[in-house]
Design an enzyme around this catalytic site. Structure first.
Site, PDB file in Angstrom:
ATOM      1  N   CYS A  93     -76.508 -15.926  69.337  1.00  0.00           N
ATOM      2  CA  CYS A  93     -77.342 -15.745  70.026  1.00  0.00           C
ATOM      3  C   CYS A  93     -79.074 -16.716  70.286  1.00  0.00           C
ATOM      4  O   CYS A  93     -79.362 -17.094  71.460  1.00  0.00           O
ATOM      5  CB  CYS A  93     -77.737 -14.776  70.030  1.00  0.00           C
ATOM      6  SG  CYS A  93     -76.580 -13.282  70.890  1.00  0.00           S
ATOM      7  N   ARG A 107     -76.823 -10.780  47.658  1.00  0.00           N
ATOM      8  CA  ARG A 107     -76.534 -10.363  46.911  1.00  0.00           C
ATOM      9  C   ARG A 107     -75.173 -10.386  45.868  1.00  0.00           C
ATOM     10  O   ARG A 107     -75.145 -10.739  44.549  1.00  0.00           O
ATOM     11  CB  ARG A 107     -76.387  -8.174  47.183  1.00  0.00           C
ATOM     12  CG  ARG A 107     -75.854  -7.220  46.543  1.00  0.00           C
ATOM     13  CD  ARG A 107     -76.811  -7.447  45.461  1.00  0.00           C
ATOM     14  NE  ARG A 107     -76.471  -7.650  44.099  1.00  0.00           N
ATOM     15  CZ  ARG A 107     -76.846  -6.762  42.990  1.00  0.00           C
ATOM     16  NH1 ARG A 107     -77.902  -5.619  42.679  1.00  0.00           N
ATOM     17  NH2 ARG A 107     -77.108  -7.187  41.676  1.00  0.00           N
ATOM     18  N   CYS A 129     -74.453 -11.147  41.898  1.00  0.00           N
ATOM     19  CA  CYS A 129     -73.839 -11.099  41.173  1.00  0.00           C
ATOM     20  C   CYS A 129     -72.910 -12.039  40.113  1.00  0.00           C
ATOM     21  O   CYS A 129     -72.392 -12.114  39.434  1.00  0.00           O
ATOM     22  CB  CYS A 129     -72.981  -9.485  42.048  1.00  0.00           C
ATOM     23  SG  CYS A 129     -72.941  -8.108  41.820  1.00  0.00           S
TER      24      CYS A 129
HETATM   25  C1  HEC Z   1     -79.057 -13.906  77.409  1.00  0.00           C
HETATM   26  C2  HEC Z   1     -78.559 -12.896  76.833  1.00  0.00           C
HETATM   27  C3  HEC Z   1     -78.783 -12.769  75.070  1.00  0.00           C
HETATM   28  C4  HEC Z   1     -79.995 -13.331  74.367  1.00  0.00           C
HETATM   29  C5  HEC Z   1     -81.323 -13.856  74.875  1.00  0.00           C
HETATM   30  C6  HEC Z   1     -79.208 -12.716  73.439  1.00  0.00           C
HETATM   31  N1  HEC Z   1     -77.860 -11.941  73.343  1.00  0.00           N
HETATM   32 FE1  HEC Z   1     -76.946 -11.431  71.683  1.00  0.00          FE
HETATM   33  N2  HEC Z   1     -75.672 -10.727  73.184  1.00  0.00           N
HETATM   34  C7  HEC Z   1     -75.629 -11.232  74.325  1.00  0.00           C
HETATM   35  C8  HEC Z   1     -74.000 -11.153  74.658  1.00  0.00           C
HETATM   36  C9  HEC Z   1     -73.461 -11.679  75.929  1.00  0.00           C
HETATM   37  C10 HEC Z   1     -73.295 -10.764  73.478  1.00  0.00           C
HETATM   38  C11 HEC Z   1     -71.814 -10.057  73.517  1.00  0.00           C
HETATM   39  C12 HEC Z   1     -70.891 -10.493  72.494  1.00  0.00           C
HETATM   40  C13 HEC Z   1     -70.807 -11.997  72.979  1.00  0.00           C
HETATM   41  O1  HEC Z   1     -70.553 -12.706  73.916  1.00  0.00           O
HETATM   42  O2  HEC Z   1     -71.026 -12.907  72.046  1.00  0.00           O
HETATM   43  C14 HEC Z   1     -74.561 -10.063  72.761  1.00  0.00           C
HETATM   44  C15 HEC Z   1     -74.162  -9.825  71.583  1.00  0.00           C
HETATM   45  C16 HEC Z   1     -75.283  -9.461  70.074  1.00  0.00           C
HETATM   46  C17 HEC Z   1     -75.255  -8.428  69.003  1.00  0.00           C
HETATM   47  C18 HEC Z   1     -73.537  -8.016  68.661  1.00  0.00           C
HETATM   48  C19 HEC Z   1     -73.879  -6.594  69.366  1.00  0.00           C
HETATM   49  C20 HEC Z   1     -73.767  -6.498  70.768  1.00  0.00           C
HETATM   50  O3  HEC Z   1     -74.120  -6.176  71.162  1.00  0.00           O
HETATM   51  O4  HEC Z   1     -72.628  -7.090  71.231  1.00  0.00           O
HETATM   52  C21 HEC Z   1     -76.567  -8.569  68.332  1.00  0.00           C
HETATM   53  C22 HEC Z   1     -76.849  -7.897  66.773  1.00  0.00           C
HETATM   54  C23 HEC Z   1     -76.979  -9.738  69.135  1.00  0.00           C
HETATM   55  N3  HEC Z   1     -76.391 -10.066  70.099  1.00  0.00           N
HETATM   56  C24 HEC Z   1     -78.547  -9.762  68.440  1.00  0.00           C
HETATM   57  C25 HEC Z   1     -78.910 -10.836  69.846  1.00  0.00           C
HETATM   58  C26 HEC Z   1     -80.528 -11.591  69.152  1.00  0.00           C
HETATM   59  C27 HEC Z   1     -81.023 -10.426  67.568  1.00  0.00           C
HETATM   60  C28 HEC Z   1     -80.897 -12.111  69.587  1.00  0.00           C
HETATM   61  C29 HEC Z   1     -81.481 -12.937  70.104  1.00  0.00           C
HETATM   62  C30 HEC Z   1     -82.273 -14.195  68.878  1.00  0.00           C
HETATM   63  C31 HEC Z   1     -80.208 -11.835  71.264  1.00  0.00           C
HETATM   64  N4  HEC Z   1     -78.858 -11.305  70.212  1.00  0.00           N
HETATM   65  C32 HEC Z   1     -80.266 -12.943  72.115  1.00  0.00           C
HETATM   66  C33 HEC Z   1     -76.674 -11.760  75.193  1.00  0.00           C
HETATM   67  C34 HEC Z   1     -77.649 -12.473  74.666  1.00  0.00           C
HETATM   68  C1  HEC Z   2     -71.293  -7.334  35.535  1.00  0.00           C
HETATM   69  C2  HEC Z   2     -70.768  -6.662  36.172  1.00  0.00           C
HETATM   70  C3  HEC Z   2     -70.914  -7.098  37.788  1.00  0.00           C
HETATM   71  C4  HEC Z   2     -70.130  -8.226  38.174  1.00  0.00           C
HETATM   72  C5  HEC Z   2     -68.433  -8.325  37.706  1.00  0.00           C
HETATM   73  C6  HEC Z   2     -69.878  -8.140  39.972  1.00  0.00           C
HETATM   74  N1  HEC Z   2     -71.278  -6.910  40.028  1.00  0.00           N
HETATM   75 FE1  HEC Z   2     -71.663  -6.381  42.195  1.00  0.00          FE
HETATM   76  N2  HEC Z   2     -73.322  -5.370  41.327  1.00  0.00           N
HETATM   77  C7  HEC Z   2     -73.320  -5.103  39.723  1.00  0.00           C
HETATM   78  C8  HEC Z   2     -74.350  -4.203  39.113  1.00  0.00           C
HETATM   79  C9  HEC Z   2     -75.052  -3.753  37.871  1.00  0.00           C
HETATM   80  C10 HEC Z   2     -75.243  -3.870  40.727  1.00  0.00           C
HETATM   81  C11 HEC Z   2     -76.618  -3.168  41.329  1.00  0.00           C
HETATM   82  C12 HEC Z   2     -76.043  -1.118  40.644  1.00  0.00           C
HETATM   83  C13 HEC Z   2     -75.055  -1.329  41.371  1.00  0.00           C
HETATM   84  O1  HEC Z   2     -75.445  -1.359  43.058  1.00  0.00           O
HETATM   85  O2  HEC Z   2     -74.002  -1.235  41.400  1.00  0.00           O
HETATM   86  C14 HEC Z   2     -74.395  -4.502  41.679  1.00  0.00           C
HETATM   87  C15 HEC Z   2     -74.617  -4.354  43.290  1.00  0.00           C
HETATM   88  C16 HEC Z   2     -73.367  -4.715  44.015  1.00  0.00           C
HETATM   89  C17 HEC Z   2     -73.358  -4.623  45.460  1.00  0.00           C
HETATM   90  C18 HEC Z   2     -74.378  -4.189  45.571  1.00  0.00           C
HETATM   91  C19 HEC Z   2     -73.800  -2.554  46.489  1.00  0.00           C
HETATM   92  C20 HEC Z   2     -75.185  -1.398  47.337  1.00  0.00           C
HETATM   93  O3  HEC Z   2     -74.627  -0.220  47.017  1.00  0.00           O
HETATM   94  O4  HEC Z   2     -76.300  -2.376  47.350  1.00  0.00           O
HETATM   95  C21 HEC Z   2     -72.822  -5.425  45.695  1.00  0.00           C
HETATM   96  C22 HEC Z   2     -71.890  -5.333  47.207  1.00  0.00           C
HETATM   97  C23 HEC Z   2     -71.792  -6.014  44.802  1.00  0.00           C
HETATM   98  N3  HEC Z   2     -72.470  -6.040  43.582  1.00  0.00           N
HETATM   99  C24 HEC Z   2     -70.756  -7.202  44.583  1.00  0.00           C
HETATM  100  C25 HEC Z   2     -69.899  -8.178  44.195  1.00  0.00           C
HETATM  101  C26 HEC Z   2     -69.387  -8.391  44.254  1.00  0.00           C
HETATM  102  C27 HEC Z   2     -68.265  -8.907  45.813  1.00  0.00           C
HETATM  103  C28 HEC Z   2     -69.082  -9.235  42.884  1.00  0.00           C
HETATM  104  C29 HEC Z   2     -68.038 -10.017  42.992  1.00  0.00           C
HETATM  105  C30 HEC Z   2     -68.147 -11.438  43.400  1.00  0.00           C
HETATM  106  C31 HEC Z   2     -69.508  -8.234  42.128  1.00  0.00           C
HETATM  107  N4  HEC Z   2     -70.981  -7.742  43.260  1.00  0.00           N
HETATM  108  C32 HEC Z   2     -69.588  -8.449  41.004  1.00  0.00           C
HETATM  109  C33 HEC Z   2     -72.859  -5.554  38.608  1.00  0.00           C
HETATM  110  C34 HEC Z   2     -71.741  -6.521  38.861  1.00  0.00           C
END
Ligand code: HEC
Ligand code: HEC
Length: 264
Positions: free
Chosen positions: A116, A221, A225
Site C-alpha cells: 500500500c 524475534r 532466537c
Molecule cells: C488508494 C487506497 C489505499 C491507500 C491509500 C492505502 N490502502 Fe491499504 N488497502 C487498500 C485496498 C484496496 C486493500 C485491500 C487489499 C488489496 O486489494 O490489496 C488494502 C489493504 C490493506 C490492509 C489489509 C487489511 C484490509 O483492510 O484489507 C492493510 C493493513 C492496509 N491496507 C494498510 C495500509 C496502510 C498502512 C496504508 C498507508 C501506508 C494504506 N493501506 C494505504 C487500499 C489502500
Molecule cells: C534455546 C531456546 C530457544 C530456541 C531454540 C528458540 N527460542 Fe524462541 N524464545 C526463546 C526465549 C528464551 C524467548 C523469550 C521467552 C519466551 O517467550 O519464550 C523466546 C521467544 C520467542 C518468541 C516470542 C513469543 C512471544 O510471546 O512474544 C517467538 C515468536 C519465538 N521465540 C520463536 C522462535 C522460533 C521461530 C525459533 C526457531 C527459529 C525459536 N524461537 C527458537 C528461546 C528459544
C-alpha cells in the site's frame, strides 16, 4: 561443529539439559495453545493491560501519525482506510499471512503495508522490510484487531508454505544443533536463565520487549532466537521467515491478538 567460545559457557550450562532431552526426539508436547502472556510475571501483564503503562502504545501512536501523513500524491493511508483505521477490514487483518494471487505467494501483514505504501501512496519504497516506519504502521494496524482471534487459513493455496514453515521449525541448525521446537514445544514453563520459555507464539506481535526497550517485529524475534542458539539468522522478510510466520500463526490459531504485547 565449531568450538564453543568460553563466554558462551554460561549459556551452554543453561541449555545443556534442554539439548539432552531434545536429543530424545520427544514429540510435540503441548495440546492447547497458550499465549506468551500466561508465562509473564503479574507485573509485566499489568503493564501490558494498562494502555498508559504499556510502552508499546507509543509505537501505536507513531503508527497513527504515519497513517495520516500526506504523501506526494496527496493521499494518506486514512484516505482509504479511515483516519482512525475504522475502515480497515479487521477480519482480514487476523488472517495474515494470506495468499496473494498477484504475486503467487504468501504475503504478511507487513508486506501488505509495504504494498500500500509503494503502490497506493506512491511513496519511495522503504529499503528494509523492518523499517521502523513499517513496524510502527503494523503495530497501529494490528492493534485495531486487538482481542480478535488469530485466524490464518492454511487449507487452500498456503498449505505447501505452511509445510515448509513446519519443516524449518523442526530442523536442527547452528552451533548448538537445536531447532525452534526444542525450546518452544518441549519446554514451555521452564526457565532459561532469567526467562520463562513460552510456546513462542505470534499473537502479541509487534511486541514491546523489556530486554531491548523497543517494539520488535516477529522476524526480528526469529533472528534473536536464532542468535541465541548460534544459528545463522536470516533476513527479515525472507521467504523462510514468511513460511515460519505462517506456521507459527497456524499453531497459535484462535489465540487473541494482543498487539502491542509486553514481553521479556
Ligand atoms: C488508494 C487506497 C489505499 C491507500 C491509500 C492505502 N490502502 Fe491499504 N488497502 C487498500 C485496498 C484496496 C486493500 C485491500 C487489499 C488489496 O486489494 O490489496 C488494502 C489493504 C490493506 C490492509 C489489509 C487489511 C484490509 O483492510 O484489507 C492493510 C493493513 C492496509 N491496507 C494498510 C495500509 C496502510 C498502512 C496504508 C498507508 C501506508 C494504506 N493501506 C494505504 C487500499 C489502500
Ligand atoms: C534455546 C531456546 C530457544 C530456541 C531454540 C528458540 N527460542 Fe524462541 N524464545 C526463546 C526465549 C528464551 C524467548 C523469550 C521467552 C519466551 O517467550 O519464550 C523466546 C521467544 C520467542 C518468541 C516470542 C513469543 C512471544 O510471546 O512474544 C517467538 C515468536 C519465538 N521465540 C520463536 C522462535 C522460533 C521461530 C525459533 C526457531 C527459529 C525459536 N524461537 C527458537 C528461546 C528459544
Amino acid at each position: 561443529m565449531k568450538m564453543i567460545e568460553p563466554n558462551n559457557k554460561r549459556l551452554m550450562a543453561a541449555l545443556l539439559p534442554l539439548m539432552l532431552l531434545g536429543a530424545l526426539n520427544l514429540t510435540h508436547a503441548w495440546q492447547d495453545a497458550k499465549s506468551g502472556y500466561e508465562f509473564m510475571t503479574p507485573e509485566s501483564r499489568a503493564m501490558q493491560d494498562d494502555d498508559f503503562e504499556n510502552p508499546g502504545m507509543l509505537t501505536v501512536d507513531e503508527g497513527q501519525t504515519l497513517f495520516i501523513t500526506t504523501a506526494k500524491n496527496e493521499m494518506t493511508c486514512g484516505s482509504c482506510h479511515g483516519d482512525d483505521g475504522s475502515k480497515l477490514d479487521i477480519e482480514r487483518i487476523t488472517q495474515y499471512p494470506v495468499y496473494s494471487e498477484t504475486l503467487k505467494k504468501p504475503i504478511t501483514l507487513r508486506n501488505q503495508i509495504h504494498i500500500c505504501w509503494n503502490e497506493r501512496l506512491q511513496n519511495p519504497p522503504m529499503k528494509k522490510y523492518n523499517d521502523p516506519r513499517a513496524i510502527a504502521l503494523e503495530t497501529f494496524v494490528r492493534h485495531q484487531a486487538h482481542g480478535k482471534p488469530v485466524n490464518v487459513d492454511i487449507d487452500g493455496p498456503l498449505k505447501p508454505y505452511y509445510e515448509a514453515g513446519k519443516a524449518f521449525y523442526n530442523r536442527r541448525a547452528g552451533q548448538l544443533d537445536m531447532a525452534c521446537t526444542h525450546c518452544h514445544s518441549y519446554f514451555p514453563g521452564s526457565k532459561l536463565r532469567a526467562q520463562t520459555l513460552s510456546q513462542g507464539h505470534s499473537n502479541g506481535f509487534p511486541t514491546y520487549r523489556l530486554a531491548n526497550s523497543k517494539v520488535n517485529g516477529l522476524h526480528e524475534r526469529f533472528r534473536q532466537c536464532q542468535h541465541q542458539f548460534r544459528a545463522k539468522a536470516l533476513k527479515a522478510g525472507s521467504d523462510d521467515y514468511v513460511n515460519l510466520e505462517l506456521y507459527i500463526n497456524a499453531i497459535g490459531k484462535g489465540l487473541e491478538i494482543e498487539t502491542p504485547a509486553v514481553r521479556y
